[in-house]
Scaffold this active site. Structure first.
Site, PDB file in Angstrom:
ATOM      1  N   ASP A  78      -6.349  11.977  -2.157  1.00 48.05           N
ATOM      2  CA  ASP A  78      -6.411  12.496  -0.792  1.00 48.05           C
ATOM      3  C   ASP A  78      -5.302  13.511  -0.527  1.00 48.05           C
ATOM      4  OD1 ASP A  78      -4.067  11.099  -0.210  1.00 48.05           O
ATOM      5  OD2 ASP A  78      -5.100   9.416   0.736  1.00 48.05           O
TER       6      ASP A  78
ATOM      7  N   LYS B 233      -8.532  14.533   3.677  1.00 49.87           N
ATOM      8  CA  LYS B 233      -8.990  14.538   5.066  1.00 49.87           C
ATOM      9  C   LYS B 233      -7.785  14.695   5.980  1.00 49.87           C
ATOM     10  CE  LYS B 233     -10.968  10.529   4.468  1.00 49.87           C
ATOM     11  NZ  LYS B 233     -11.697   9.266   4.646  1.00 49.87           N
TER      12      LYS B 233
ATOM     13  N   MET C  68       0.014   8.145  12.358  1.00 49.08           N
ATOM     14  CA  MET C  68      -0.915   9.111  12.962  1.00 49.08           C
ATOM     15  C   MET C  68      -0.658   9.266  14.453  1.00 49.08           C
ATOM     16  SD  MET C  68      -4.306   7.880  10.826  1.00 49.08           S
ATOM     17  CE  MET C  68      -3.767   6.167  10.693  1.00 49.08           C
TER      18      MET C  68
END
Length: 461
Positions: free
Chosen positions: A246, A268, A381
């Site tokens: 990733d 992503k 996040m």
């Protein structure tokens, strides 16, 4: 990579050594047990017989001419007269040889690496001529962990190579065979000099060699510092046929993987899913069913906001053998690197890992519970919702003066640590122009960060 170590076959290769002093003798010793044709010229005088290496050719007490150098593969020059060195180096290059002038890297076509010589197996450590003592020390460290009988293992493999290739035409099955042979009893027997027993064990393995079922390892790559990879993660990476990685996995970690492994990028970021999750899972299944050892490499730990649980379920549902290798999650690494204790007897009796990005339509966080004092929050996040998160915590009862820290690119060379108060968290993030992955810390222990302590020291001064 600043230098490239080439493997040069020495069968019938012509090697020329020029010089009679100890530097020339050191080069001479390198090739005494090789199949090379060795010529030695000592225009500055030959050493005493007692100093001459056993088995060395008789030195010619003159400088070589162009005919002497014809057909030479490598020429080593260890003389003190610079004019003579440059003349002989020019002659050697005219004869199409590669030249090494001892201790003069700027005059050389190549440098001699620090070598570990196990006959069939040779390991080289090079620094491009800039730090030969460092290369020697690295060589010593490696040499200490290599078995003395390693050459026996390689010699047996060379003898059986054609037999194995004919018996096991499938490339992947052949690779599995050699891995089992080199990591099992056959290699131990060969290293101990028990060649006949080792051969029987290798032939036994050969009789059962067949294509293997594929397997998936869901591996945590840690926060970015390759030295924070676990030993198991490193081993699995070096055995992988396919690596599906990733966005949070840096090149420094990928460089620890097997060089010829196929790499598939499925990174992503928020609002940009280059490969949807269901397609990633389908890709993992397809590669495993093709007989490959698949590593699904994820930043941090795969089971901490990494969707590793979903991928584990998908592999099990498809009947694909799957294993999980945990990694150092970002909260642990960033906190340690920034000097933030996640718990502290005086300031934090609990720590919670929480994501600011709830699943669309999912249950929102319990802000009242998260706002408890003496409680560290590690918020994943959270950059895009920093101000909203701060407001919700304050509304739920957390003091607006609660210390906060933002750690960007934690554990990496470009790490940044920003500190402030909870009521200024939104402004702190907006003004930081964050480009890399970042973690937010809220709680009394955030005041322990090195950046915060530096600010306090400056203010006191």
């Amino acid at each position: 990579m600043r230098v490239f170590l080439a493997s040069i076959p020495l069968e019938a290769a012509k090697i020329v050594i020029i010089g009679g002093g100890e530097p020339a003798l050191a080069k001479l010793r390198l090739f005494l047990n090789s199949p090379a044709q060795l010529l030695w010229f000592a225009p500055d005088g030959a050493p005493e017989a007692i100093e001459t290496p056993l088995g060395a050719p008789t030195p010619l007490l003159r400088a070589p001419d162009l005919d002497d150098l014809a057909g030479a593969r490598l020429v080593f020059i260890a003389l003190g007269d610079l004019d003579q060195v440059q003349r002989l180096a020019g002659l050697a290059r005219t004869a199409a040889a590669q030249v090494n002038v001892v201790d003069q890297p700027h005059l050389s076509d190549f440098q001699t690496p620090a070598l570990i010589d196990r006959d069939e197996v040779v390991v080289g450590v090079a620094t491009g001529g800039s730090a030969p003592i460092l290369a020697r020390d690295v060589r010593t460290a490696i040499e200490n962990v290599l078995p003395a009988g390693l050459a026996n293992v390689a010699r047996l493999a060379r003898e059986l190579r054609d037999t194995v290739k004919a018996s096991v035409p499938d490339f992947m099955a052949r690779r599995r065979f050699w891995e089992k042979a080199f990591r099992g009893p056959a290699a131990d027997l060969a290293a101990a000099g028990r060649t006949a027993e080792a051969r029987r064990e290798m032939l036994r393995l050969l009789n059962v060699a067949a294509p293997e079922l594929g397997v998936v390892h869901i591996v945590g790559a840690g926060p970015g510092d390759p030295e924070l990879l676990t030993l198991k993660a490193l081993r699995v990476l070096q055995d992988a046929d396919v690596i599906i990685h990733d966005r949070l996995v840096p090149e420094a970690v990928l460089e620890r993987a097997r060089r010829d492994a196929k790499r598939l990028y499925v990174g992503k970021s928020r609002g940009d899913h280059s490969v949807p999750q269901d397609q990633i899972e389908a890709l993992m299944i397809a590669e495993a069913r093709a007989g490959h050892r698949v590593v699904r490499l994820k930043g941090g730990d795969p089971f901490v906001f990494g969707r590793g649980g979903e991928e584990l379920e998908a592999m099990r549902a498809a009947g694909v053998p799957v294993f999980v290798v945990p990694g150092v999650t970002a909260a642990l690494a960033c906190a340690a690197s920034a000097g933030i204790p996640l718990t502290h007897r005086d300031h934090a009796q609990a720590v919670t890992f929480v994501t600011a990005q709830a699943k669309p339509g999912g249950v929102d966080a319990d802000w009242t519970r998260l706002a408890a004092p003496n409680h560290t929050l590690a918020i994943y996040m959270g950059v895009d919702r920093a101000e909203e998160t701060a407001n919700r915590l304050i509304a739920a009862g957390r003091a607006d003066s609660t210390p906060v820290a933002v750690v960007e690119n934690g554990s990496r060379p470009d790490e940044r640590v920003l500190t402030g108060r909870l009521d200024g968290l939104g402004a702190l993030v907006r003004g930081a122009n964050l480009a890399g992955p970042a973690l937010l810390f809220v709680g009394e222990t955030a005041a322990f960060s090195a950046a915060q302590l530096d600010q306090q020291a400056e203010a006191a001064a």
